[in-house]
Design an enzyme around this catalytic site. Structure first.
Site, short mmCIF file in Angstrom:
data_model
loop_
_atom_site.label_atom_id
_atom_site.label_comp_id
_atom_site.label_asym_id
_atom_site.label_seq_id
_atom_site.Cartn_x
_atom_site.Cartn_y
_atom_site.Cartn_z
CE LYS A 61 6.97 -12.44 -45.50
NZ LYS A 61 8.17 -12.88 -46.36
CB SER A 313 6.32 -9.20 -38.68
OG SER A 313 5.76 -10.06 -37.92
#
Length: 514
Positions: A61, A313
């Protein structure tokens, strides 16, 4: 999915330029591509993990957040930024703002774990706790940005955010130019849109697969409807991908450049977390393991010998979630089964049951005395050959007992296994004990054999936790005149034990009084 049109190709070229020019490496790093040797051999493919857990905030992110903030002009930077997040986006915005000297406010749900709140504050951002869900916090953040004339930084539905995430695809192509398949987790779709748009234009032959948690499948819902739609609700286990609606900017890119999407269960995600830990000693968060869970599913029907890249992720795991993960990962890998078995209520029944189970390791055994005729037990058994072993086990047990397979029964796995018991409907002269014994294959059967069959067992709970010591909670119906012999027998067993008959938890929930 569909072939890109001319206008989509133009859009793709614009994104290609944005990705190539994204200044994410001012704060982010190029992460490693880790080869998973054992899993690759098992799945007949060459499987790699793209290690976004290695970012300063342990998540991809940061890339999108920094690219969005870096592209603000000086006037907008001076106004400050607002974002809504319960975790990874919050930390990405906070670190990016700190790096660029921008004032940042993050709106987080009041349910956000304190460790995540403190992580954002340590990065210099102001935190406001508003709402009980992301949607409520997001609405509050948008309103706050309007009220205070600040810039709202969306978590996924934004061109600069998508381009920042797309730099993951750029690195993959540099690190493994001959990759055949790239599997990407999907929440709001920013990561998938960025990676797919970049890779498909430079290497059209590469296969791009998006994977969703089955209880948060907003992309699948959008594909079915032909447009982004709201899910009525989402599951929160894989909170990093728990999004009700796919991004409006992301959806056309995904339709144009993604080849396939499918969903995975929470159990499959737990199994993938375990795989990642065993290969890397990294504890992935549930959303971070969605891609590998999808890879394991994909490998079951793939042509084999493909080079597959999965995106790890994120690794911002809530520590208390580990208990759930540990319980469920064996079930996901078909290495454990949970069964309901009805056995005769008579002395020696437990021992006979263990003999029929054979050399298999019993991982859990729950029982509470019901009546004089039969008993229902909830049992976990370790499997050595997956589905085939389960089929044979059920067949062997069915020759003697009534058996139900609860391995895929969510209610049984999530709740019932912990609720077996209650107060006996029959008044008993019951004594309760905890036992410890060395843990090894067949240890439970030996324990029961040593315990003997002179006294009726009224309650039994055992769970294999993978430690060197096995622990059992057992109740016995011991008439007053037999108690002296009973305790002599216990001491002769040479097992460590402790009486718990007067434990208030036992008295309140399990013991029946006249």
């Amino acid at each position: 999915m569909q072939t890109a049109t001319v206008s989509q190709q133009d859009t793709g070229l614009d994104y290609l330029r944005r990705i190539l020019l994204a200044p994410v490496y001012d704060v982010a790093k190029e992460t490693e591509l880790t080869y998973l040797s054992r899993l690759s051999k098992e799945r007949n493919n060459q499987i790699y993990l793209k290690r976004e857990d290695q970012q300063p905030v342990h998540s991809f992110k940061l890339r999108g957040a920094y690219n969005r903030l870096a592209n603000l002009n000086e006037e907008r930077k001076a106004r400050g930024v607002v974002a809504a997040s319960a975790g990874n986006h919050a930390q990405g915005v906070a670190l990016s703002a700190q790096k660029l000297g921008i004032e940042a406010t993050i709106v987080m749900p009041i349910t956000t774990p304190e460790i995540k709140v403190q992580s954002v504050r340590r990065l210099g951002a102001q935190v406001k706790l508003i709402g009980t869900s992301f949607n409520e916090s997001n609405s509050a953040a948008i309103q706050l940005a309007k009220d205070e004339n600040r810039v709202f930084i969306p978590p996924f539905d934004d061109k600069d955010v998508i381009a920042g995430q797309g730099t993951v695809g750029k690195e993959i192509l540099q690190q493994l130019p001959d990759a055949d398949v790239v599997i990407v987790p999907v929440g709001g779709g920013g990561l998938l849109a960025g990676i797919a748009t970049y890779l498909k234009q430079l290497k059209p032959s590469i296969k791009i697969i998006g994977v969703e948690a089955e209880d948060s499948a907003c992309l699948s819902a959008a594909v079915a409807a032909g447009k982004p739609v709201d899910l009525p609700q989402v599951g929160l286990f894989a909170d990093g991908v728990a999004v009700k609606r796919i991004g409006s900017e992301n959806f056309p890119l995904i339709r144009a450049f993604c080849d396939q999407i499918f969903t995975v269960s929470n159990d499959e995600i737990c199994g993938a977390i375990k795989e990642i830990f065993e290969h890397t000693r990294v504890i992935a968060e549930p959303a971070g393991a969605v891609s590998l869970a999808g890879c394991i599913r994909y490998s079951q029907s793939s042509v084999g010998n493909e080079k597959i890249v999965c995106i790890l992720s994120g690794a911002n795991m809530n520590f208390h979630t580990l208990r759930y993960v540990s319980e469920r990962c064996e079930l996901a890998e078909k290495k454990e089964a949970v069964l309901s078995v009805t056995i005769p209520e008579e002395k020696g029944s437990f021992k006979k049951f263990c003999q029929i189970v054979g050399g298999r390791v019993i991982t859990e055994f729950n029982y509470r005395y019901g009546d004089h005729k039969q008993a229902n037990i909830f049992v976990g058994v370790k499997l050595t050959h997956g589905e085939s072993d389960l089929t044979k086990l059920v067949s062997d047990l069915s020759e003697h007992y009534t058996v139900e397979d609860f391995t895929d029964n969510e209610l049984a796995k999530l709740h019932i296994r912990y609720m077996v018991g209650g107060q006996s409907p029959v008044k008993l002269q019951e004594r309760l004990f905890q036992f410890e014994f060395p843990e090894y294959p067949g240890a439970l059967e030996k324990f029961l054999d040593t315990l003997g069959g002179d006294w009726n067992i009224t309650l039994f709970h055992y769970r294999n936790h993978g430690s060197a010591i096995g622990q059992v909670l057992a109740g016995f119906d011991v008439p007053e005149e037999e108690q002296l012999n009973f305790f002599r027998h216990l001491k002769a067993l040479n097992y460590s034990f402790k009486e718990e008959t007067n434990n208030p938890a036992f008295k309140q929930f399990l013991q029946r009084f006249a």
